[in-house]
Design an enzyme around this catalytic site. Structure first.
Site, PDB file in Angstrom:
ATOM      1  N   THR A 108      43.959   8.434  37.557  1.00  0.00           N
ATOM      2  CA  THR A 108      43.882   7.492  36.448  1.00  0.00           C
ATOM      3  C   THR A 108      45.238   6.866  36.180  1.00  0.00           C
ATOM      4  OG1 THR A 108      42.048   8.646  35.391  1.00  0.00           O
ATOM      5  CG2 THR A 108      43.427   7.335  33.960  1.00  0.00           C
ATOM      6  N   ASN A 110      43.160  22.112  35.745  1.00  0.00           N
ATOM      7  CA  ASN A 110      44.322  21.242  35.522  1.00  0.00           C
ATOM      8  C   ASN A 110      44.328  20.721  34.093  1.00  0.00           C
ATOM      9  OD1 ASN A 110      44.223  18.054  35.280  1.00  0.00           O
ATOM     10  ND2 ASN A 110      42.399  18.669  36.426  1.00  0.00           N
ATOM     11  N   GLY A 147      47.128  15.694  32.157  1.00  0.00           N
ATOM     12  CA  GLY A 147      47.276  14.787  31.018  1.00  0.00           C
ATOM     13  C   GLY A 147      47.719  13.386  31.404  1.00  0.00           C
ATOM     14  N   PHE A 148      47.095  12.846  32.458  1.00  0.00           N
ATOM     15  CA  PHE A 148      47.382  11.464  32.892  1.00  0.00           C
ATOM     16  C   PHE A 148      48.866  11.221  33.166  1.00  0.00           C
ATOM     17  CE2 PHE A 148      43.482   9.386  30.545  1.00  0.00           C
ATOM     18  CZ  PHE A 148      42.647   9.968  31.469  1.00  0.00           C
ATOM     19  N   SER A 203      38.413  12.606  30.605  1.00  0.00           N
ATOM     20  CA  SER A 203      39.430  13.626  30.848  1.00  0.00           C
ATOM     21  C   SER A 203      39.522  14.512  29.615  1.00  0.00           C
ATOM     22  CB  SER A 203      40.791  12.994  31.108  1.00  0.00           C
ATOM     23  OG  SER A 203      41.782  14.007  30.991  1.00  0.00           O
ATOM     24  N   ASN A 263      42.068  16.272  28.932  1.00  0.00           N
ATOM     25  CA  ASN A 263      43.480  16.592  28.723  1.00  0.00           C
ATOM     26  C   ASN A 263      44.266  15.576  27.910  1.00  0.00           C
ATOM     27  OD1 ASN A 263      43.153  18.976  30.300  1.00  0.00           O
ATOM     28  ND2 ASN A 263      43.184  17.680  32.121  1.00  0.00           N
ATOM     29  N   THR A 264      43.585  14.546  27.412  1.00  0.00           N
ATOM     30  CA  THR A 264      44.192  13.640  26.450  1.00  0.00           C
ATOM     31  C   THR A 264      43.418  13.849  25.153  1.00  0.00           C
ATOM     32  OG1 THR A 264      44.861  12.027  28.126  1.00  0.00           O
ATOM     33  CG2 THR A 264      44.625  11.206  25.886  1.00  0.00           C
ATOM     34  N   LYS A 285      33.014   6.822  33.931  1.00  0.00           N
ATOM     35  CA  LYS A 285      33.086   8.219  34.384  1.00  0.00           C
ATOM     36  C   LYS A 285      32.924   9.155  33.202  1.00  0.00           C
ATOM     37  CE  LYS A 285      35.731  11.491  37.152  1.00  0.00           C
ATOM     38  NZ  LYS A 285      36.821  11.648  38.113  1.00  0.00           N
ATOM     39  N   ASN A 317      33.357  14.391  35.460  1.00  0.00           N
ATOM     40  CA  ASN A 317      34.737  14.871  35.405  1.00  0.00           C
ATOM     41  C   ASN A 317      34.733  16.411  35.343  1.00  0.00           C
ATOM     42  OD1 ASN A 317      37.615  14.846  34.909  1.00  0.00           O
ATOM     43  ND2 ASN A 317      37.329  12.762  34.132  1.00  0.00           N
TER      44      ASN A 317
HETATM   45  C1  LIG Z   1      44.387  18.117  39.829  1.00  0.00           C
HETATM   46  C2  LIG Z   1      43.297  17.193  39.371  1.00  0.00           C
HETATM   47  C3  LIG Z   1      43.625  15.992  38.781  1.00  0.00           C
HETATM   48  C4  LIG Z   1      42.612  15.115  38.358  1.00  0.00           C
HETATM   49  N1  LIG Z   1      42.947  13.915  37.795  1.00  0.00           N
HETATM   50  C5  LIG Z   1      41.958  13.040  37.444  1.00  0.00           C
HETATM   51  C6  LIG Z   1      42.278  11.764  36.914  1.00  0.00           C
HETATM   52  O1  LIG Z   1      43.429  11.374  36.787  1.00  0.00           O
HETATM   53  N2  LIG Z   1      41.248  10.947  36.556  1.00  0.00           N
HETATM   54  C7  LIG Z   1      39.933  11.309  36.699  1.00  0.00           C
HETATM   55  O2  LIG Z   1      39.047  10.517  36.382  1.00  0.00           O
HETATM   56  N3  LIG Z   1      39.612  12.513  37.218  1.00  0.00           N
HETATM   57  C8  LIG Z   1      40.580  13.376  37.587  1.00  0.00           C
HETATM   58  N4  LIG Z   1      40.247  14.590  38.125  1.00  0.00           N
HETATM   59  C9  LIG Z   1      38.817  14.955  38.220  1.00  0.00           C
HETATM   60  C10 LIG Z   1      38.235  14.694  39.594  1.00  0.00           C
HETATM   61  O3  LIG Z   1      38.266  13.329  39.912  1.00  0.00           O
HETATM   62  C11 LIG Z   1      36.770  15.195  39.656  1.00  0.00           C
HETATM   63  O4  LIG Z   1      35.992  14.454  38.748  1.00  0.00           O
HETATM   64  C12 LIG Z   1      36.651  16.672  39.330  1.00  0.00           C
HETATM   65  O5  LIG Z   1      37.750  17.404  39.822  1.00  0.00           O
HETATM   66  C13 LIG Z   1      35.375  17.290  39.917  1.00  0.00           C
HETATM   67  O6  LIG Z   1      35.363  17.173  41.320  1.00  0.00           O
HETATM   68  P1  LIG Z   1      35.811  18.360  42.311  1.00  0.00           P
HETATM   69  O7  LIG Z   1      35.065  19.597  41.862  1.00  0.00           O
HETATM   70  O8  LIG Z   1      35.405  17.896  43.660  1.00  0.00           O
HETATM   71  O9  LIG Z   1      37.266  18.499  42.175  1.00  0.00           O
HETATM   72  C14 LIG Z   1      41.250  15.485  38.541  1.00  0.00           C
HETATM   73  C15 LIG Z   1      40.939  16.699  39.158  1.00  0.00           C
HETATM   74  C16 LIG Z   1      41.940  17.553  39.572  1.00  0.00           C
HETATM   75  C17 LIG Z   1      41.558  18.853  40.230  1.00  0.00           C
END
Ligand SMILES: Cc1cc2nc3c(=O)[nH]c(=O)nc-3n(C[C@H](O)[C@H](O)[C@H](O)COP(=O)(O)O)c2cc1C
Length: 368
Positions: A87, A112, A115-116, A175, A177-178, A217, A246
């Site tokens: 993001t 995680n 926090g963007f 997210s 985390n915000t 999302k 997410n």
């Molecule tokens: C380290 C980390 C950072 C992430 N950062 C973002 C993000 O910036 N924006 C977002 O929409 N999702 C973020 N996600 C969520 C992933 O895009 C995804 O939706 C979520 O991890 C579930 O998929 P997975 O089980 O395959 O990891 C993050 C996930 C992880 C593990």
């Protein structure tokens, strides 16, 4: 050295490091070509056409891996049919204090609370502009700065900033985390957000000569009524698709990494599969057969990717699976998907989409 041997060794080395350091090294290795994909044969049965885009295969890199669009082409070269950068927020921001990313190795999971953390619109835009070729599908995932006075306006700014370069947009209101971000999923706030975002997209359509699809999302931590609202507002405002889901704030009782599960943040990876797939199927039932859905959460192999499609997804994404599976994962999955379809005489993913929607949708959205 074979790809899988390389994976095993690099995984071993990377796992001795703190996860964020390992992530930084992986990005650097992709940037410098130390890690590189191989050219893969294209299988027309895996192709997915949505909006004005043709995805060579349904597997996409989920948002969060390449937050600043530092390595989109290297990610695509790993075999992904698309990559979602971000993001990204209008202004650069540091995110939460470290450590803020944790591997739950016994559970094939990640927590995680980044926090963007990102370098802001300008840097990501320059990175995308500097690409040598405009080939490949690159989604741009936009968000809001933590200290913003008008968070909705931050999303509008994202649409304006990247309209000429994004294959599609992901509006990330999920997210965990915000603080307060997920409040944007409430009915009235979401209606206002989508009205403003889609108005800006329509304004940009004239400028860039293309209607860039806007996807929303969402979080898996919703109840049936919350999902009713999100789907009704999305349909009402004419969103082009939904990304489900997410990370989750749940800590399922079956998690084995007892020490780390108390860390705050979003849980992703294998333990998220069931919950996010239930949310996906329930979303599919609410939006009907025509709205494109991206299924994400806990995909670790070809079978789990296929199950997202059977549950109702048009496309699939993953991130945590790659942390454990390594870079040979994508070509292996593509090969297995091709073989599976061939064995069953399936020539298009349309033939299996939604086959298990009803079964998944019957299940509860609770944490176990
Ligand atoms: C380290 C980390 C950072 C992430 N950062 C973002 C993000 O910036 N924006 C977002 O929409 N999702 C973020 N996600 C969520 C992933 O895009 C995804 O939706 C979520 O991890 C579930 O998929 P997975 O089980 O395959 O990891 C993050 C996930 C992880 C593990």
């Amino acid at each position: 050295m074979s790809h899988s041997m390389f994976d095993l060794l690099t995984r071993k080395a990377l796992f001795t490091l703190d996860p964020e350091t390992a992530h930084g090294l992986a990005i650097n290795a992709l940037k410098t070509g130390l890690i590189r994909g191989t050219t893969l044969p294209v299988d027309p049965a895996l192709e997915v056409r949505l909006w004005d885009l043709t995805f060579p295969n349904p597997l996409g890199m989920a948002a969060g891996f390449d937050k600043n669009a530092a390595v989109p082409d290297a990610v695509l070269a790993l075999g992904f049919g698309a990559t979602e950068i971000g993001t990204i927020t209008p202004l650069a921001q540091p995110g939460n204090p470290k450590p803020r990313m944790f591997r739950l190795v016994k559970d094939n999971a990640v927590i995680n609370r980044l926090g963007f953390n990102n370098q802001g619109h300008a840097v990501a835009y320059q990175n995308l502009k500097a690409r040598k070729s405009s080939k490949g599908i690159i989604g741009v995932n936009v968000g809001a700065n933590k200290d913003s006075n008008d968070r909705t306006e931050d999303y509008v700014k994202g649409i304006a900033a990247f309209a000429d370069i994004a294959s599609y947009f992901a509006v990330n209101i999920s997210s965990p985390n915000t603080p307060g971000l997920r409040d944007l999923q409430a009915r009235d706030a979401l209606d206002d957000l989508l009205a403003r975002v889609l108005h800006e997209r329509d304004r940009q359509t004239a400028r860039v000569g293309r209607k860039v699809p806007v996807l929303l999302k969402i979080a898996p931590d919703v109840d049936e009524f919350g999902l009713d609202d999100v789907c009704a507002v999305s349909l009402g405002r004419g969103v082009d698709g939904l990304i489900v889901s997410n990370t989750t704030l749940d800590r399922p009782a079956r998690l084995r990494s007892k020490k780390l599960l108390t860390q705050a943040g979003g849980l992703s990876g294998a333990p998220l599969f069931a919950k996010s797939t239930i949310a996906l199927a329930k979303t599919r039932q609410r939006v009907g057969p025509n709205m494109p859905l991206i299924g994400v959460g806990g995909v670790t192999d070809a079978i789990s990717a296929l199950e997202k499609i059977r549950a109702g997804a048009n496309l699939v994404q993953f991130y945590s699976g790659l942390v454990y599976g390594g870079i040979s994962m994508v070509p292996n999955m593509l090969l297995e998907l091709s073989n599976e379809l061939k064995t069953r005489g399936i020539t298009s993913l349309d033939e299996i989409r939604g086959r298990t929607t009803a079964d998944w949708a019957k299940l509860q959205l609770s944490s176990d």
